[in-house]
Design an enzyme around this catalytic site. Structure first.
Site, PDB file in Angstrom:
ATOM      1  N   THR A  11      26.145  29.702  62.283  1.00  0.00           N
ATOM      2  CA  THR A  11      26.342  30.128  61.499  1.00  0.00           C
ATOM      3  C   THR A  11      28.177  29.464  62.521  1.00  0.00           C
ATOM      4  O   THR A  11      29.443  29.882  61.952  1.00  0.00           O
ATOM      5  CB  THR A  11      26.617  31.574  61.397  1.00  0.00           C
ATOM      6  OG1 THR A  11      27.249  32.488  62.410  1.00  0.00           O
ATOM      7  CG2 THR A  11      26.405  31.936  59.910  1.00  0.00           C
ATOM      8  N   HIS A  48      51.808  49.215  34.661  1.00  0.00           N
ATOM      9  CA  HIS A  48      52.382  50.152  32.830  1.00  0.00           C
ATOM     10  C   HIS A  48      53.878  50.989  34.364  1.00  0.00           C
ATOM     11  O   HIS A  48      53.973  51.171  35.226  1.00  0.00           O
ATOM     12  CB  HIS A  48      51.421  51.425  32.843  1.00  0.00           C
ATOM     13  CG  HIS A  48      50.898  51.018  32.473  1.00  0.00           C
ATOM     14  ND1 HIS A  48      50.421  50.281  31.285  1.00  0.00           N
ATOM     15  CD2 HIS A  48      49.242  51.647  32.704  1.00  0.00           C
ATOM     16  CE1 HIS A  48      49.294  49.979  30.592  1.00  0.00           C
ATOM     17  NE2 HIS A  48      48.399  50.596  31.644  1.00  0.00           N
ATOM     18  N   LYS A  54      29.635  30.680  57.665  1.00  0.00           N
ATOM     19  CA  LYS A  54      30.413  32.246  58.772  1.00  0.00           C
ATOM     20  C   LYS A  54      31.713  32.597  57.736  1.00  0.00           C
ATOM     21  O   LYS A  54      32.196  31.079  56.877  1.00  0.00           O
ATOM     22  CB  LYS A  54      31.090  31.135  59.335  1.00  0.00           C
ATOM     23  CG  LYS A  54      31.705  32.039  60.915  1.00  0.00           C
ATOM     24  CD  LYS A  54      31.166  33.364  61.487  1.00  0.00           C
ATOM     25  CE  LYS A  54      30.664  32.884  63.065  1.00  0.00           C
ATOM     26  NZ  LYS A  54      29.084  33.739  63.606  1.00  0.00           N
TER      27      LYS A  54
HETATM   28  O1  LIG Z   1      49.684  44.420  26.155  1.00  0.00           O
HETATM   29  C1  LIG Z   1      48.934  45.777  25.714  1.00  0.00           C
HETATM   30  N1  LIG Z   1      47.373  45.325  25.445  1.00  0.00           N
HETATM   31  C2  LIG Z   1      46.993  46.285  25.285  1.00  0.00           C
HETATM   32  O2  LIG Z   1      45.386  46.047  25.448  1.00  0.00           O
HETATM   33  C3  LIG Z   1      46.796  47.776  26.046  1.00  0.00           C
HETATM   34  N2  LIG Z   1      46.780  48.965  25.708  1.00  0.00           N
HETATM   35  C4  LIG Z   1      48.108  49.759  25.824  1.00  0.00           C
HETATM   36  O3  LIG Z   1      47.047  50.731  25.396  1.00  0.00           O
HETATM   37  N3  LIG Z   1      48.393  49.224  26.186  1.00  0.00           N
HETATM   38  C5  LIG Z   1      48.223  47.839  26.227  1.00  0.00           C
HETATM   39  N4  LIG Z   1      49.935  46.667  26.384  1.00  0.00           N
END
Ligand SMILES: O=c1[nH]c(=O)c2[nH]c(=O)[nH]c2[nH]1
Length: 330
Positions: free
Chosen positions: A57, A282, A12
């Site tokens: 279950t 990013h 479950k």
């Molecule tokens: O810390 C990072 N590792 C990566 O492998 C990577 N590749 C990337 O484009 N930026 C970063 N930054």
């Protein structure tokens, strides 16, 4: 065409259980999502449809709720161990149990003025645990961890000196934001020994709770490593992860990951292996040139995708790598 049944398990999934413990006017809350998977002598139900070995279950769901009532929930790990042991030692046909638990944390609303029973859901990480008990060799495996622990360093991170090819356009940086949602799983060295007292065979509402048999836990009491204090271990491990993230001057997210893992292995003797999946969230500098403005690492756009995904395991020397590569499978 001849066919054979391969590995199978059933159970479950996602039993949501909220356990309130009342201490006068002060309440304590545990909020779990528990998934049980059992395997064993289940050829018949697949081949012929005989359900003789199939504990429903629905019964697994009931067991989760009855155990929450009767034993409380001291920690996700302890609760999972209790359940796994019950299913494996209670029935001959069940040989292995895997219990996965997610725990959602609640914090008290201190200023509520309504007694100690008001909570706000903590927006931080989700704690997870996976307990596996193999009745054949009495071996336990406890993997603890967390998902979605979001962290950010607003400086102290560079990325340069990387490999290049015809398609590389990335500019080197000596000062960037480093942000990630930490997903980590760590494996405890403990594999059995001082398991809490057996519950199979006790009575619930006048009925036998288990189908007899059982005997003790997987390994005789006293053997092997002492069982960790799961809550203390979790809090300390999380704290080491956060401090390593904050204190590492980062040359890459890979390097930061390794430092986080190594710090846990160095400081927590009960942990032999830790695996991470770290999305590189990013943050790109916005070009404010068209407005006649200089962007001195002040204004960023937080991109949600695509993201880099950095994954690795850090092991104590001599330890075996056992946490699966895909953390979503743990
Ligand atoms: O810390 C990072 N590792 C990566 O492998 C990577 N590749 C990337 O484009 N930026 C970063 N930054």
């Amino acid at each position: 065409m001849p066919t054979t049944l391969g590995f199978n398990q059933y159970g479950k999934a996602e039993n949501r259980v909220v356990r309130i413990t009342r201490d006068g006017g002060t309440h304590h809350i545990k909020d779990l999502n528990v998934s049980v998977s059992l395997s064993g002598d289940m050829a018949d139900v697949h081949y012929s449809g005989s359900n003789a070995h199939v504990l429903p279950t629905d019964t697994m769901k009931n067991t989760v709720y009855v155990f929450a009532k009767e034993h409380g929930i001291a920690s996700a790990e302890e609760f999972g161990i209790r359940l796994a042991r019950h299913f494996v030692t209670g029935r001959d046909a069940i040989h292995r149990a895997r219990v996965r638990i997610e725990e959602y944390a609640w914090e008290r609303i201190a200023a509520a003025g309504e007694g100690e029973h008001s909570f706000v859901r903590r927006g931080q990480e989700t704690r997870v645990a996976q307990i596996t008990f193999d009745g054949a060799d009495g071996a336990w495996e406890v993997i603890s961890g967390l998902t979605d622990l979001t962290v950010l360093n607003s400086t102290g991170s560079e990325f340069r000196g990387f490999a290049r090819d015809a398609y590389t356009t990335l500019a080197e940086t000596r000062d960037r934001i480093l942000a990630t949602d930490v997903s980590a799983r760590w494996r405890h060295r403990w594999t059995g020994g001082d398991v809490p007292p057996e519950t199979v065979g006790r009575t619930v509402g006048g009925r036998a709770a288990g189908a007899g048999g059982g005997g003790g836990a997987g390994s005789p009491a006293g053997e092997g490593e002492a069982m960790p204090d799961w809550n203390e271990s979790y809090e300390q491990t999380k704290s080491h992860l956060l401090r390593a993230f904050a204190e590492t001057y980062s040359l890459s997210l890979q390097q930061t990951l390794y430092r986080m893992g190594a710090r846990v292995i160095d400081h927590r003797a009960e942990i032999d292996e830790i695996r991470f999946a770290l999305p590189n969230k990013h943050h790109f500098l916005v070009d404010l040139g068209p407005f006649g403005l200089k962007n001195d690492n002040e204004v960023y756009v937080a991109a949600d995708r695509p993201y880099g995904l950095i994954e690795a395991t850090v092991l104590r020397d001599g330890a075996e790598q056992r946490i699966p590569p895909d953390l979503t499978a743990v």
